[in-house]
Write a protein that holds these residues in place. Structure first.
Motif, PDB file in Angstrom:
ATOM      1  N   ARG A 295      -0.539 -10.456   0.469  1.00 38.77           N
ATOM      2  CA  ARG A 295      -1.885  -9.978   0.164  1.00 38.77           C
ATOM      3  C   ARG A 295      -2.237  -8.763   1.013  1.00 38.77           C
ATOM      4  O   ARG A 295      -2.729  -7.747   0.494  1.00 38.77           O
ATOM      5  CB  ARG A 295      -2.903 -11.088   0.425  1.00 38.77           C
ATOM      6  CG  ARG A 295      -4.336 -10.657   0.092  1.00 38.77           C
ATOM      7  CD  ARG A 295      -5.350 -11.714   0.481  1.00 38.77           C
ATOM      8  NE  ARG A 295      -5.420 -11.868   1.917  1.00 38.77           N
ATOM      9  CZ  ARG A 295      -5.229 -13.030   2.563  1.00 38.77           C
ATOM     10  NH1 ARG A 295      -4.956 -14.136   1.911  1.00 38.77           N
ATOM     11  NH2 ARG A 295      -5.316 -13.084   3.878  1.00 38.77           N
ATOM     12  N   GLU A 296      -1.955  -8.841   2.307  1.00 35.69           N
ATOM     13  CA  GLU A 296      -2.302  -7.743   3.204  1.00 35.69           C
ATOM     14  C   GLU A 296      -1.594  -6.457   2.793  1.00 35.69           C
ATOM     15  O   GLU A 296      -2.194  -5.379   2.740  1.00 35.69           O
ATOM     16  CB  GLU A 296      -1.912  -8.132   4.637  1.00 35.69           C
ATOM     17  CG  GLU A 296      -2.221  -7.063   5.670  1.00 35.69           C
ATOM     18  CD  GLU A 296      -1.804  -7.490   7.071  1.00 35.69           C
ATOM     19  OE1 GLU A 296      -1.512  -6.589   7.894  1.00 35.69           O
ATOM     20  OE2 GLU A 296      -1.764  -8.708   7.348  1.00 35.69           O
ATOM     21  N   GLU A 299      -2.661  -5.085  -0.877  1.00 35.42           N
ATOM     22  CA  GLU A 299      -3.964  -4.420  -0.865  1.00 35.42           C
ATOM     23  C   GLU A 299      -3.892  -3.071  -0.154  1.00 35.42           C
ATOM     24  O   GLU A 299      -4.589  -2.116  -0.521  1.00 35.42           O
ATOM     25  CB  GLU A 299      -4.998  -5.350  -0.236  1.00 35.42           C
ATOM     26  CG  GLU A 299      -5.295  -6.547  -1.162  1.00 35.42           C
ATOM     27  CD  GLU A 299      -6.180  -7.602  -0.531  1.00 35.42           C
ATOM     28  OE1 GLU A 299      -6.472  -7.492   0.682  1.00 35.42           O
ATOM     29  OE2 GLU A 299      -6.579  -8.554  -1.246  1.00 35.42           O
ATOM     30  N   ARG A 303      -4.886   0.497  -1.907  1.00 38.15           N
ATOM     31  CA  ARG A 303      -5.815   1.466  -1.302  1.00 38.15           C
ATOM     32  C   ARG A 303      -5.175   2.858  -1.220  1.00 38.15           C
ATOM     33  O   ARG A 303      -5.780   3.862  -1.588  1.00 38.15           O
ATOM     34  CB  ARG A 303      -6.224   1.006   0.104  1.00 38.15           C
ATOM     35  CG  ARG A 303      -7.204  -0.143   0.131  1.00 38.15           C
ATOM     36  CD  ARG A 303      -7.796  -0.320   1.517  1.00 38.15           C
ATOM     37  NE  ARG A 303      -6.767  -0.615   2.522  1.00 38.15           N
ATOM     38  CZ  ARG A 303      -6.352  -1.838   2.833  1.00 38.15           C
ATOM     39  NH1 ARG A 303      -6.864  -2.890   2.210  1.00 38.15           N
ATOM     40  NH2 ARG A 303      -5.443  -2.018   3.759  1.00 38.15           N
ATOM     41  N   VAL A 321      -0.855  -6.219  -6.993  1.00 37.92           N
ATOM     42  CA  VAL A 321      -2.064  -7.028  -6.793  1.00 37.92           C
ATOM     43  C   VAL A 321      -2.271  -7.979  -7.973  1.00 37.92           C
ATOM     44  O   VAL A 321      -2.737  -9.109  -7.791  1.00 37.92           O
ATOM     45  CB  VAL A 321      -3.294  -6.127  -6.572  1.00 37.92           C
ATOM     46  CG1 VAL A 321      -4.535  -6.973  -6.337  1.00 37.92           C
ATOM     47  CG2 VAL A 321      -3.060  -5.204  -5.365  1.00 37.92           C
ATOM     48  N   ARG A 325      -2.683 -12.012  -7.530  1.00 42.65           N
ATOM     49  CA  ARG A 325      -3.826 -12.816  -7.981  1.00 42.65           C
ATOM     50  C   ARG A 325      -3.374 -14.029  -8.803  1.00 42.65           C
ATOM     51  O   ARG A 325      -3.985 -15.092  -8.726  1.00 42.65           O
ATOM     52  CB  ARG A 325      -4.780 -11.936  -8.805  1.00 42.65           C
ATOM     53  CG  ARG A 325      -5.443 -10.825  -8.014  1.00 42.65           C
ATOM     54  CD  ARG A 325      -6.458 -11.372  -6.994  1.00 42.65           C
ATOM     55  NE  ARG A 325      -7.117 -10.265  -6.305  1.00 42.65           N
ATOM     56  CZ  ARG A 325      -6.837  -9.860  -5.079  1.00 42.65           C
ATOM     57  NH1 ARG A 325      -5.907 -10.506  -4.382  1.00 42.65           N
ATOM     58  NH2 ARG A 325      -7.468  -8.841  -4.527  1.00 42.65           N
TER      59      ARG A 325
END
Length: 613
Positions: A295-296, A299, A303, A321, A325
């Protein structure tokens, strides 16, 4: 005499003929009245017989004059096969004169054999030759002193590059070796990179890995600086791609490769180059199943991609991502992100994406969208999306993309309750994986197929294959999808009456989900625990598990999981004589569905509701 000839030449027909020719020329044997005889001075053995094949080769080379020996030495630098035009440039001799001498070396001395006449890409005519045995080439090459070897290697390499021009990639591996021998490390590393990239493009991953390793080793001769960093980055990325395909997407060997690539990108201060590296490193954590780390990093990629405003990078971010999810359990957001990935994807740019990332994230995103579509309660749309992606993958003829598209459709058919289709697709996945050495894809395909075997009544075979695949996946570091596969394993174990074993699989699934922060398939774990407890006769605990499954599915908008759990609960309540409660649990969920009414789950629910009157 025949036995000694055989022994000295190790039975090689070429060297037998060479040795007899030598004995004839030196007088060791002679012809008399139509018969061959040993010279009188050697009644027991050929006179002055070389002690070995290598000794015989050295003796034969020594019989050449200096010009011919110099010619063959230069030819040996190019390799067992060589070109007259390249040799003429290496020895700075007229091409016609070189061909005349090679003709003599073929007809009289039998060192070489002529091949086809052809032209280089720059239209220069040349004649192909090869040494009649590689030992001749080895002996001639070994006779070179270091300085002479380096000089000749450099000349041959430059001649090959000049004659091949922009098509030099076809001989890049040979050129890299020659520049390495010439101690030109910058050129050597560049051509190793080119050769490794070419091999990866042909899906020859073992060769690509070997070439990348040789290129990285050669970098030690380059001074620090942007050129060295750029070359190392390219070689590390190819090395990572080859390892990923050969050993699995989460193999421990991958982490240091992509971590080093990330460090190199930071050294270059080049964010556009960094994004594909971060994508590959993030994918490593994804397949390993560590969703916190995944996740880190995912994301962060998203970005950076959005800041870059580069559509290819944004597409890659949506893929990462979107998959995240799904396994976190946010199915609606997963489908939305993967649909956006599909919209951003331009199939015609498939090769550019593959060159950038090592594979095409858009194709993976297209395929993966099928999974949340099924979970959200759209089984027909899921099948249509998976089939559409597979058709596109077949047209692109790229093994990794094709394997992934096959896998996703295999999983969709499994969840739709179409095991015959799963078995057929699984066979294709495994065959493709074996042909191209795709370790991870092979195990996912085998796991889905094992579950299908069980659905077809081949319980023991299905259980054994599923369990074996899970063991192999663990060995190659793969943790993603493990909760789903453990839930699949529990089903045939339940039907086989191996209830304790099934419950242990479910417990393992919950432990894995907790450790890896994976919530996407918790509803299935709860449901299968309910089925196992129901089979054991523990109605109270079974009802609690079924209701937990329904609640979990409802929070995730996972209508297909909710329907399965409601069907299991309804069966339990009917067993307990609570028919009204059974209808109340199942009917609202079943009535929500607007498609997929021919799938196994909906048929089972409809049949059960019909039995309630």
């Amino acid at each position: 005499f025949a036995a000694e000839i055989h022994e000295k030449t190790e039975g090689n027909p070429l060297f037998m003929a060479d040795l007899l020719r030598y004995l004839r020329d030196s007088g060791g044997i002679f012809e008399e009245q139509g018969r061959w005889r040993l010279a009188p001075t050697t009644p027991d053995s050929p006179r002055d017989l070389p002690e070995s094949v290598r000794g015989m080769i050295q003796r034969k080379i020594q019989q050449l004059d200096d010009a011919d020996r110099k010619l063959l030495v230069a030819a040996s630098v190019q390799g067992p096969e060589f070109d007259s035009a390249i040799v003429s440039e290496a020895v700075e001799m007229d091409p016609a004169a070189v061909e005349d001498r090679l003709d003599v070396l073929e007809r009289v001395h039998v060192f070489v054999e002529r091949g086809a006449e052809r032209e280089f890409p720059d239209l220069t005519l040349t004649q192909d030759y090869r040494f009649v045995h590689v030992l001749y080439q080895n002996a001639l090459y070994a006779s070179l002193q270091p300085a002479r070897r380096a000089a000749l290697s450099g000349r041959v390499a430059k001649a090959l590059v000049a004659h091949h021009g922009d098509r030099v990639v076809g001989v890049a591996a040979r050129v890299a070796v020659l520049f390495e021998a010439a101690r030109d490390f910058a050129s050597s590393a560049q051509y190793y990179f080119m050769a490794a990239q070419h091999a990866a493009g042909l899906y020859a991953f073992r060769e690509a890995l070997s070439l990348a390793d040789r290129g990285l080793t050669g970098l030690r001769g380059l001074p620090d600086g942007p050129q060295r960093i750029q070359l190392e980055l390219g070689l590390q990325m190819i090395r990572g791609l080859a390892l990923r395909m050969m050993k699995g997407w989460a193999a421990p060997e991958l982490e240091p490769v992509f971590t080093r690539a990330r460090q190199l990108c930071h050294s270059l201060a080049d964010p556009p180059q960094l994004l594909p590296v971060l994508w590959a490193l993030t994918l490593f954590y994804a397949i390993r199943g560590d969703l916190r780390e995944y996740r880190e990093r995912a994301e962060e990629v998203m970005r950076m991609a959005e800041l870059s405003e580069n559509q290819a990078f944004i597409m890659g971010g949506h893929h990462l991502v979107g998959v995240l999810r799904e396994f976190q359990g946010d199915m609606a957001e997963s489908q939305r992100l993967l649909a956006r990935c599909r919209e951003l994807h331009v199939p015609a740019d498939h090769l550019q994406y593959t060159a950038m990332y090592g594979l095409d994230p858009g194709m993976i995103g297209r395929a993966m969208e099928s999974r949340p579509l099924w979970v959200l309660g759209y089984p027909d749309q899921a099948e249509a999306r998976a089939k559409e992606t597979l058709a596109l993958a077949r047209s692109q003829r790229q093994p990794m993309t094709l394997a992934f598209a096959l896998l996703v459709l295999e999983g969709v058919h499994l969840y739709r309750g179409e095991p015959d289709n799963v078995v057929a697709l699984g066979d294709e996945v495994v065959a493709l994986a074996r042909e191209y050495g795709l370790a991870q894809e092979k195990e996912w395909g085998r796991a889905f197929q094992g579950s299908a075997f069980a659905q077809l009544g081949r319980l023991d075979e299905g259980i054994d294959q599923l369990k074996d695949s899970l063991v192999v996946q663990q060995a190659i570091g793969s943790g993603l999808v493990r909760t789903a596969f453990l839930a699949l394993l529990a089903d045939p174990l339940c039907r086989a009456g191996r209830l304790d074993e099934g419950l242990r699989a479910i417990d393992e699934g919950f432990v894995h989900a907790e450790r890896m922060a994976e919530g996407g398939y918790l509803a299935e774990l709860h449901r299968m625990r309910g089925e196992l407890l129901r089979a054991r006769g523990d109605a109270v605990a079974a009802e609690a598990s079924f209701r937990a499954a329904m609640a979990q599915a409802a929070t995730q908008q996972a209508k297909s999981f909710e329907l399965r759990a409601a069907t299991g609960l309804a069966k339990l309540l009917i067993d307990l004589g609570r028919k009204a409660d059974a209808r109340a649990a199942l009917a609202p969920v079943y009535e929500w569905f607007t498609e997929g009414h021919a799938t196994a789950d909906l048929v089972a629910a409809r049949t059960l509701l019909a039995s309630l009157g």
